[in-house]
Design a protein around this motif. Structure first.
Motif, PDB file in Angstrom:
ATOM      1  N   GLU A   1       0.833  -1.213   0.000  1.00 54.81           N
ATOM      2  CA  GLU A   1       0.000   0.000   0.000  1.00 54.81           C
ATOM      3  C   GLU A   1       0.861   1.254   0.000  1.00 54.81           C
ATOM      4  N   ILE A   2       1.956   1.231   0.772  1.00 51.28           N
ATOM      5  CA  ILE A   2       2.861   2.381   0.783  1.00 51.28           C
ATOM      6  C   ILE A   2       3.452   2.589  -0.598  1.00 51.28           C
ATOM      7  N   ALA A   3       3.861   1.506  -1.239  1.00 47.21           N
ATOM      8  CA  ALA A   3       4.440   1.598  -2.581  1.00 47.21           C
ATOM      9  C   ALA A   3       3.455   2.229  -3.556  1.00 47.21           C
ATOM     10  N   GLU A   4       2.198   1.831  -3.464  1.00 44.05           N
ATOM     11  CA  GLU A   4       1.189   2.364  -4.380  1.00 44.05           C
ATOM     12  C   GLU A   4       0.918   3.842  -4.123  1.00 44.05           C
TER      13      GLU A   4
ATOM     14  N   MET B   1       6.337   4.162  -5.325  1.00 43.85           N
ATOM     15  CA  MET B   1       7.634   3.539  -5.114  1.00 43.85           C
ATOM     16  C   MET B   1       7.495   2.046  -5.375  1.00 43.85           C
ATOM     17  N   SER B   2       8.603   1.380  -5.569  1.00 42.48           N
ATOM     18  CA  SER B   2       8.565  -0.080  -5.621  1.00 42.48           C
ATOM     19  C   SER B   2       8.525  -0.616  -4.191  1.00 42.48           C
ATOM     20  N   VAL B   3       8.046  -1.855  -4.046  1.00 41.50           N
ATOM     21  CA  VAL B   3       8.012  -2.465  -2.720  1.00 41.50           C
ATOM     22  C   VAL B   3       9.427  -2.593  -2.158  1.00 41.50           C
ATOM     23  N   ALA B   4      10.395  -2.897  -3.029  1.00 38.58           N
ATOM     24  CA  ALA B   4      11.792  -3.010  -2.576  1.00 38.58           C
ATOM     25  C   ALA B   4      12.295  -1.680  -2.022  1.00 38.58           C
ATOM     26  N   THR B   5      11.909  -0.577  -2.661  1.00 36.44           N
ATOM     27  CA  THR B   5      12.323   0.744  -2.178  1.00 36.44           C
ATOM     28  C   THR B   5      11.656   1.064  -0.849  1.00 36.44           C
ATOM     29  N   VAL B   6      10.394   0.663  -0.699  1.00 38.59           N
ATOM     30  CA  VAL B   6       9.709   0.855   0.583  1.00 38.59           C
ATOM     31  C   VAL B   6      10.452   0.111   1.685  1.00 38.59           C
ATOM     32  N   LYS B   7      10.804  -1.146   1.418  1.00 39.76           N
ATOM     33  CA  LYS B   7      11.524  -1.944   2.425  1.00 39.76           C
ATOM     34  C   LYS B   7      12.863  -1.298   2.776  1.00 39.76           C
ATOM     35  N   ALA B   8      13.554  -0.769   1.784  1.00 34.86           N
ATOM     36  CA  ALA B   8      14.839  -0.115   2.036  1.00 34.86           C
ATOM     37  C   ALA B   8      14.652   1.114   2.910  1.00 34.86           C
ATOM     38  N   ASN B   9      13.596   1.882   2.628  1.00 31.57           N
ATOM     39  CA  ASN B   9      13.306   3.060   3.445  1.00 31.57           C
ATOM     40  C   ASN B   9      12.986   2.674   4.882  1.00 31.57           C
ATOM     41  N   ILE B  10      12.196   1.616   5.048  1.00 33.80           N
ATOM     42  CA  ILE B  10      11.831   1.185   6.400  1.00 33.80           C
ATOM     43  C   ILE B  10      13.060   0.704   7.160  1.00 33.80           C
TER      44      ILE B  10
END
Length: 215
Positions: free
Chosen positions: A174-177, A181-190
């Motif tokens: 949901e954050i990616a959407e 962002m891509s889900v991978a980028t979201v995970k990197a940010n987190i």
């Protein structure tokens, strides 16, 4: 392939869930049970990755079963199944180790997404439950807004946007959407947010965001 087990005392609910999950090529239903005691015996045999667990069941309810599972070596992820997201028993299940919850009227695609997220170790919380968890964790304490804002000032603007979405109970997808962002980028940010705030817990990130007045 995600190994999934369904635990619910209502045969009709189990049938519905089996139809929903059984049609997904990434999910394999490895067992079903109608109460917690039966579930515990079967889980030890079939070793599921994720268990969709009803809370209210005869003989042994979902809370006692979740607690017993968390005492096992390498326990599966538990998604509690409930009718109301404001149910206090959901909070108790989360405290006992459940990684999230599913409402029984959740649309099928969202149910499948929740199981996939749980299998990856991501929490599955709606905004309402996220806020309840925060309130339960913080009690009646007065937030130290200046300190919370100083801590969040360590984040980049993009990381703060992600942190606010985490506090709203959004999943990585949901954050990616929402933030394009891509889900991978979201995970990197987190991962960076956790490092900068000195935590490895999404709820604690949410608490800091709330204390800073960003919700």
């Amino acid at each position: 392939m995600i190994r999934l087990m369904i635990v619910d005392d209502d045969p009709m609910v189990r049938t519905g869930l089996r139809l929903i999950f059984g049609g997904d090529p990434d999910l394999e239903i490895v067992g079903e049970a109608g109460d917690g005691r039966q579930a515990m015996a079967l889980i030890r045999d079939v070793r599921p990755d994720v268990v969709v667990m009803d809370i209210r069941m005869p003989i042994q309810d979902g809370l006692a079963t979740t607690e017993s599972l968390m005492a096992e070596p390498d326990p599966p992820r538990v998604l509690v199944l409930t009718t109301f997201d404001a149910d206090d028993m959901v909070l108790r299940a989360l405290r006992l180790g459940a990684c999230g919850f599913l409402l029984k009227d959740t649309p099928p695609p969202k149910m499948i997404e929740a199981v996939r997220a749980a299998a990856k170790g991501e929490p599955v919380l709606s905004p309402s439950v996220m806020h309840q968890v925060i309130d339960a964790a913080t009690g009646r304490h007065e937030p130290d807004r200046p300190e919370a804002r100083r801590e969040l000032a360590r984040l980049t603007e993009r990381e703060r946007e992600v942190a606010v979405e985490v506090a709203r109970g959004s999943s990585n997808a949901e954050i990616a959407e929402r933030l394009y962002m891509s889900v991978a980028t979201v995970k990197a940010n987190i991962t960076r947010i956790f490092a900068k705030l000195g935590t490895d817990n999404r709820v604690r990130v949410a608490m800091k965001v709330r204390d800073a007045g960003l919700l």
